[in-house]
Design an enzyme around this catalytic site. Structure first.
Site, PDB file in Angstrom:
ATOM      1  CE  LYS A  45      -3.679  -0.524   2.416  1.00  0.00           C
ATOM      2  NZ  LYS A  45      -4.353  -0.608   3.722  1.00  0.00           N
ATOM      3  NE  ARG A 118      -5.234   3.561   3.917  1.00  0.00           N
ATOM      4  CZ  ARG A 118      -5.366   3.457   2.501  1.00  0.00           C
ATOM      5  NH1 ARG A 118      -4.750   4.643   1.786  1.00  0.00           N
ATOM      6  NH2 ARG A 118      -6.216   2.718   1.882  1.00  0.00           N
ATOM      7  N   GLY A 127      -8.102  -6.999   4.559  1.00  0.00           N
ATOM      8  CA  GLY A 127      -8.920  -6.898   5.870  1.00  0.00           C
ATOM      9  C   GLY A 127      -8.262  -7.780   6.801  1.00  0.00           C
ATOM     10  CG  MET A 129      -2.654  -6.835   9.479  1.00  0.00           C
ATOM     11  SD  MET A 129      -0.993  -6.511   9.152  1.00  0.00           S
ATOM     12  CE  MET A 129      -1.138  -6.074   7.153  1.00  0.00           C
ATOM     13  NE  ARG A 387      -6.052  -4.303  -3.313  1.00  0.00           N
ATOM     14  CZ  ARG A 387      -6.570  -4.629  -2.070  1.00  0.00           C
ATOM     15  NH1 ARG A 387      -5.727  -4.686  -0.847  1.00  0.00           N
ATOM     16  NH2 ARG A 387      -7.770  -4.673  -1.925  1.00  0.00           N
ATOM     17  CG  HIS A 505     -13.034  -9.821   3.902  1.00  0.00           C
ATOM     18  ND1 HIS A 505     -13.428 -10.711   4.243  1.00  0.00           N
ATOM     19  CD2 HIS A 505     -11.646  -9.630   3.901  1.00  0.00           C
ATOM     20  CE1 HIS A 505     -12.458 -11.568   4.665  1.00  0.00           C
ATOM     21  NE2 HIS A 505     -11.514 -11.057   4.540  1.00  0.00           N
ATOM     22  CB  SER A 818       9.147 -44.053 -17.450  1.00  0.00           C
ATOM     23  OG  SER A 818       8.348 -43.350 -16.856  1.00  0.00           O
ATOM     24  CB  CYS A 885       5.015 -42.384 -15.370  1.00  0.00           C
ATOM     25  SG  CYS A 885       5.620 -43.735 -14.464  1.00  0.00           S
ATOM     26  CE1 TYR A 905       7.294 -39.035 -20.117  1.00  0.00           C
ATOM     27  CE2 TYR A 905       8.917 -39.680 -21.691  1.00  0.00           C
ATOM     28  CZ  TYR A 905       8.167 -40.199 -20.960  1.00  0.00           C
ATOM     29  OH  TYR A 905       8.022 -41.767 -20.417  1.00  0.00           O
TER      30      TYR A 905
HETATM   31  P1  ADP Z   1      -7.429  -2.406   4.041  1.00  0.00           P
HETATM   32  O1  ADP Z   1      -5.935  -2.610   3.743  1.00  0.00           O
HETATM   33  O2  ADP Z   1      -8.085  -3.287   4.919  1.00  0.00           O
HETATM   34  O3  ADP Z   1      -8.071  -2.237   2.474  1.00  0.00           O
HETATM   35  P2  ADP Z   1      -7.191   0.311   4.129  1.00  0.00           P
HETATM   36  O4  ADP Z   1      -5.896   1.096   4.644  1.00  0.00           O
HETATM   37  O5  ADP Z   1      -7.220   0.308   2.530  1.00  0.00           O
HETATM   38  O6  ADP Z   1      -7.383  -0.954   4.546  1.00  0.00           O
HETATM   39  O7  ADP Z   1      -8.437   1.145   4.799  1.00  0.00           O
HETATM   40  C1  ADP Z   1      -9.774   0.650   4.691  1.00  0.00           C
HETATM   41  C2  ADP Z   1     -10.693   1.901   4.219  1.00  0.00           C
HETATM   42  O8  ADP Z   1     -10.509   2.894   5.007  1.00  0.00           O
HETATM   43  C3  ADP Z   1     -10.330   1.970   2.824  1.00  0.00           C
HETATM   44  O9  ADP Z   1     -11.119   1.602   1.906  1.00  0.00           O
HETATM   45  C4  ADP Z   1     -10.303   3.622   2.621  1.00  0.00           C
HETATM   46  O10 ADP Z   1     -11.253   3.894   1.540  1.00  0.00           O
HETATM   47  C5  ADP Z   1     -10.727   4.214   3.800  1.00  0.00           C
HETATM   48  N1  ADP Z   1      -9.453   5.081   4.129  1.00  0.00           N
HETATM   49  C6  ADP Z   1      -8.106   4.692   4.719  1.00  0.00           C
HETATM   50  N2  ADP Z   1      -7.555   6.010   4.764  1.00  0.00           N
HETATM   51  C7  ADP Z   1      -8.294   6.969   4.318  1.00  0.00           C
HETATM   52  C8  ADP Z   1      -8.082   8.424   4.158  1.00  0.00           C
HETATM   53  N3  ADP Z   1      -6.873   8.949   4.430  1.00  0.00           N
HETATM   54  N4  ADP Z   1      -9.110   9.079   3.875  1.00  0.00           N
HETATM   55  C9  ADP Z   1     -10.338   8.628   3.724  1.00  0.00           C
HETATM   56  N5  ADP Z   1     -10.700   7.169   3.693  1.00  0.00           N
HETATM   57  C10 ADP Z   1      -9.470   6.354   4.062  1.00  0.00           C
HETATM   58 MG    MG Z   2      -7.856  -0.875   1.230  1.00  0.00          MG
END
Ligand code: ADP
Ligand code: MG
Ligand code: MG
Length: 930
Positions: A45, A118, A127, A129, A387, A505, A818, A885, A905
């Site tokens: 990320k 994040r 989802g 973490m 990503r 998710h 074989s 085989c 093969y």
């Molecule tokens: P995950 O890895 O579980 O997708 P994220 O870090 O992407 O977690 O965050 C989950 C949600 O929170 C994201 O879908 C994003 O839209 C929202 N989010 C995260 N950071 C921000 C931010 N700085 N401003 C607005 N929304 C945010």
């Molecule tokens: Mg995300």
């Protein structure tokens, strides 16, 4: 006085010099310290945010922020949850730069900056973490945010209650290691309960009915509850919130669900996660606000169409959590489910165009399908994540082929884009379409994972795991999916949820695994406590069978039959052709019937690596032949036996002929009778009586003859070449059948190419013995049919360790080897394959063996035996043909090994042929990389 909200600030000069501890990487204002190549350090990320923000071809509107590296995480765990020296100062400096760009100050009562904290590991763990939003919002900063939002105090108190909920759950409970005693006593659940109580008391039906005043009151109730349950005050100091959040995200690396996900995905524990602190943008500030998730191509089927979902006036977490049904971003993204909702394209045409432009640039830049998160704050578009998008097998193949055509990628890349498991998905079953037509679906949902699946209903992840352990096939049915369910989702044959969208998710995880999955099936009412499911006026209970069509989103009652979907898949055929053009290793199929042979050939098999003669005595339509074989087995004199063999001969010949014909022009390795004879002795009294009558002997006499065949260790007993040595007429009959079948085909204008293979050989004299028979029969058949030559080879299986050691001698007689790696593994380890169940799981658990050596070749030991066999064999005969085989021939890592040791093969079951072809092509490309 608050300054005007400006973003992005293009003219501002901000230095991009690195800080002191090197643990902090800044991004924003069209610049970034990091880039996409730094995933190991910044997490996926963080690296992609840096790339989107700073790369000259992108420079997209990314809210500014900074990333604390995975090294900080590792340090944090090694040093009793403390940070490297200077890190906090460095983070402080980065925060100042963000403040400067945003013209806001973290914790400032007049004009506060809010951030999210994040998580992000090297590889995406959707989802698994934690993320905490709205950090920096306190009693003191609330008025400032109200001002920024143009007086929208409802929005601000809603943001505050979200922060309190998330923070108490993630930081104060989970990260503090507090385990709620049951499902309902977690702090988040308790706060949700308070919120529901308030809604009920006021007669509201939705969260959005709550007024600013209600929410303010609720926040106070929340704080009191937190104090009562967790015995701590909710922190109202911005820096305490920030560092609490950072620590909690680091801690979430070792949360339960993150650990189980890592185990399933094979992600090392040592990697750690990065943490990104990023300016908050709000999709929930009222009109002109939205948030969404989209893919540059359809991840469900691979079509080159922009595909996604969004929610008006919502915060990002709402889309992923699947609480409200998201709307389609454009016409293409419409489904049965959301077709009445307004598309983003209609609601905000300008923004949609901008987003469309960004996604096109992102895909071109990354040269792969991207999964993007975006938020629209008061008519301004922000990019929050991108990503490489997860996709199922059919979509992966289609994208690889399309991108190759579009010249976005080269053919080598196209081949590397597919995981063996993804290819496997294309070969997975679907519901038999004719039968499906005759059934009316109970209900419909969103098609999140393709293919068909049938199983018994279970209502919890734990039950799914348990039931599967007991040998059942289950479908996990949930109200909504929850990252804590991963193990159950893994175990289940399919997943069905009542809520959530295509980007929820569950859909994401199922897609990653190529699992059949239907989400957002609003016709379902799931009662997980009563273990009941209400649908279409019916009640289904735990253990009831249902069937899913994950390609269409249909749910059926009962157990519908499945069939194979792989035939005539043009895209797959194309893809395999490209793989085949790159590989060096040949790929053959193991086939015992003409149907198997045809199927393998259709997938691209270049011959048969193993045809087992004994197979004709098993299964459908084998009664007659089996009877004659039994007669032969219990014969006492050579005359008796010859008579039985003569009767058996036409059956064997017909069988060989069918397969040689199906493989016309390609080599077919025919292995002479291998198993111990007593395996074929009848046990059924009726059959015994019939046999005795036919042989004109008493039942007692028959029993005693059968008794004589008994062995205490038949796997190492009178079998394979040993049968041929003791009963030469048995070999002669089979060899004659091979040559006569081939001769007849030649006369019919075909080009058969049999390779006669002698099993269980450990000594060259055994081979010599059989070669004499072969030569004699060959001459007899040539003159009988009056032909000059039948193209063929004579060779041996190498499956006894001794055979590898004396391979130089064997190669004086054998024209091909074989490797029978099943038996080689069995005898090399001294593990009986039928008895490993009692100890192997413990071996793997204790790390004594890394994995089941019958699944993937043990390269260190058995692999070494194979290498010795090949080297010694080729020393004698340079052109010796070498193949494998055993079942390993369809295992991608074993295929790579076979490539490296220079086999000619591999051979595997028809359905593994595509995987072996892919693995063989990838082996070449990996070799080039080195
Ligand atoms: P995950 O890895 O579980 O997708 P994220 O870090 O992407 O977690 O965050 C989950 C949600 O929170 C994201 O879908 C994003 O839209 C929202 N989010 C995260 N950071 C921000 C931010 N700085 N401003 C607005 N929304 C945010
Ligand atoms: Mg995300
Ligand atoms: Mg064997």
């Amino acid at each position: 006085m608050a300054k005007k909200y400006v973003y992005p600030v293009r003219n501002k000069k901000v230095s991009t010099g690195k800080g002191i501890s090197n643990g902090v990487y800044f991004f924003g204002g069209q610049k970034a310290d990091g880039n996409e190549s730094m995933k190991n350090l910044l997490g996926g990320k963080g690296a992609n945010l840096a790339q989107m923000a700073g790369h000259k071809d992108l420079r997209l509107p990314v809210p500014p922020g900074f990333t604390l590296t995975t090294e900080v995480c590792i340090y944090y765990y090694k040093n009793r949850k403390t940070y490297p020296k200077g890190l906090k100062e460095e983070a402080g400096k980065a925060l100042e730069r963000v403040e400067e760009l945003m013209d806001r100050k973290f914790g400032d009562p007049q004009n506060p900056l809010l951030v999210s904290v994040r998580s992000g590991a090297r590889r995406s763990m959707p989802g698994m973490m934690e993320t905490v939003l709205n950090i920096g919002l306190t009693e003191k900063t609330i008025p400032g945010l109200i001002k920024q939002s143009g007086g929208n105090s409802r929005f601000v108190y809603d943001a505050y209650r979200r922060l309190i909920m998330m923070y108490s759950d993630v930081v104060m409970e989970k990260a503090a290691g507090i385990e709620p005693k049951d499902d309902v006593s977690g702090i988040r659940k308790q706060l949700e309960k308070l919120m529901n109580q308030m809604k009920k008391a006021k007669g509201y039906s939705s969260d959005t009915d709550l007024t600013a005043k209600d929410l303010k009151e609720l926040c106070a109730l929340f704080k009191a509850k937190i104090k009562e349950v967790l015995k701590k005050d909710f922190p109202d100091e911005p820096n305490e919130q920030l560092w609490g959040g950072i620590g909690a995200v680091f801690a979430s690396w070792n949360g339960k669900r993150a650990i189980s996900y890592r185990r399933i995905e094979g992600i090392p524990d040592e990697w750690g996660t990065a943490v990104t602190v990023q300016t908050m943008v709000f999709g929930n500030m009222g009109g002109g606000c939205a948030t969404g998730v989209a893919f540059t191509r359809n991840p469900g089927n691979g079509e080159n169409e922009f595909y996604g979902e969004y929610l008006i006036n919502a915060q990002g977490e709402d889309v992923v959590a699947g609480i409200r049904t998201p709307a389609p971003i454009n016409e293409y993204s419409k489904s049965e489910h959301n077709k009445d909702l307004v598309t983003l394209e209609k609601a905000m045409p300008k923004i949609y165009q901008e987003l469309f432009g960004f996604q096109a640039r992102l895909e071109k830049h990354y040269r792969d399908m991207q999964d993007i998160e975006f938020t629209i704050e008061k008519g301004r578009l922000f990019m929050l994540q991108c990503r490489v998008g997860k996709r199922n097998g059919p979509a992966a193949v289609r994208m690889a082929i399309d991108m190759l055509k579009e010249k976005l990628i080269k053919k080598e890349e196209a081949v590397m884009r597919l995981g063996p498991g993804q290819l496997d998905e294309l070969l997975h079953p679907i519901i038999d379409p004719k039968i499906e037509l005759a059934h009316k679906p109970l209900t419909k949902g969103l098609p999140a994972g393709p293919g068909g699946a049938t199983g018994q209903i279970v209502f919890s992840a734990g039950d799914a795991v348990e039931w599967v352990k007991q040998g059942n096939k289950v479908i996990l049915v949930r109200e909504e999916t929850n990252p804590e369910d991963v193990e159950g989702m893994r175990a289940a044959s399919a997943i069905l949820t009542a809520r959530g969208g295509m980007t929820s998710h569950a859909a994401l995880v199922a897609r990653g695994w190529g699992k059949c999955c239907i989400v957002g099936c609003s016709g379902l009412h799931v009662d997980a406590i009563k273990k009941e499911l209400l649908v279409d006026g019916k009640v289904l209970k735990e253990g009831d069978w249902i069937t899913l069509n994950g390609t269409k989103g249909n749910v059926y009652e009962g157990k519908l039959p499945m069939m194979d979907a792989s035939e005539e898949n043009e895209i797959l055929t194309n893809f395999l052709k490209i793989c085949a053009s790159l590989k060096r290793l040949g790929v053959r199929t193991n086939a015992d019937t003409p149907e198997d042979a045809r199927r393998g050939r259709q997938f691209g098999a270049e011959g048969i690596g193993l045809f087992r003669t004994e197979h004709m005595f098993y299964g459908k339509g084998s009664d007659e032949a089996l009877f004659l074989l039994r007669k032969m087995i219990v014969s006492k004199t050579e005359d008796e036996r010859k008579k039985a063999l003569d009767e058996l001969f036409p059956y064997v010949k017909k069988d060989f002929k069918g397969t040689l014909e199906a493989m016309d022009g390609l080599p077919v390795v025919i292995r002479l009778l291998d198993p111990p004879l007593h395996e074929f002795v009848p046990r059924d009294p009726d059959k015994l009586a019939q046999l005795a009558q036919d042989l004109d002997i008493t039942l007692d006499e028959l029993s005693s003859r059968a008794e004589n065949l008994h062995e205490s260790n038949p796997m190492m007993g009178h079998r394979g070449v040993r049968l041929g040595v003791t009963y030469p007429e048995v070999s002669a009959m089979q060899i004659r059948a091979v040559f006569e079948a081939a001769a007849e085909l030649i006369q019919e204008g075909k080009s058969p190419y049999p390779e006669i293979m002698i099993p269980v050989v450990c000594e060259v004299k055994e081979l010599n013995d059989q070669l004499v028979i072969t030569k004699k029969v060959y001459q007899e058949v040539l003159s009988k049919y009056n032909i000059k030559k039948i193209k063929h080879m004579f060779g041996t299986m190498i499956e006894i360790p001794r055979a590898s050691i004396v391979a130089d001698k064997l190669a004086q007689v054998a024209e091909f080897f074989s490797f029978g790696t099943n038996d080689m593994t069995q005898m090399g380890f001294g593990f009986s394959r039928d008895d490993i169940g009692s100890f192997l799981p413990e071996y793997i658990k204790k790390g004594i063996l890394p994995e089941d050596p019958f699944g993937t070749i043990d390269q260190e030991g058995i692999g070494e035996l194979i290498k010795i066999g090949i080297q010694r064999g080729r020393k004698t005969a340079k052109d010796l043909e070498v193949g494998i085989c055993g079942e390993h021939g369809g295992d991608p890592r074993s295929v790579e090994f076979c490539h490296r040791v220079d086999m000619d093969y591999v051979s595997c079951s028809p359905f593994r042929v595509p995987i072996a072809i892919l693995a063989a092509a990838q082996a070449v490309l990996k070799e080039k990389k080195k």
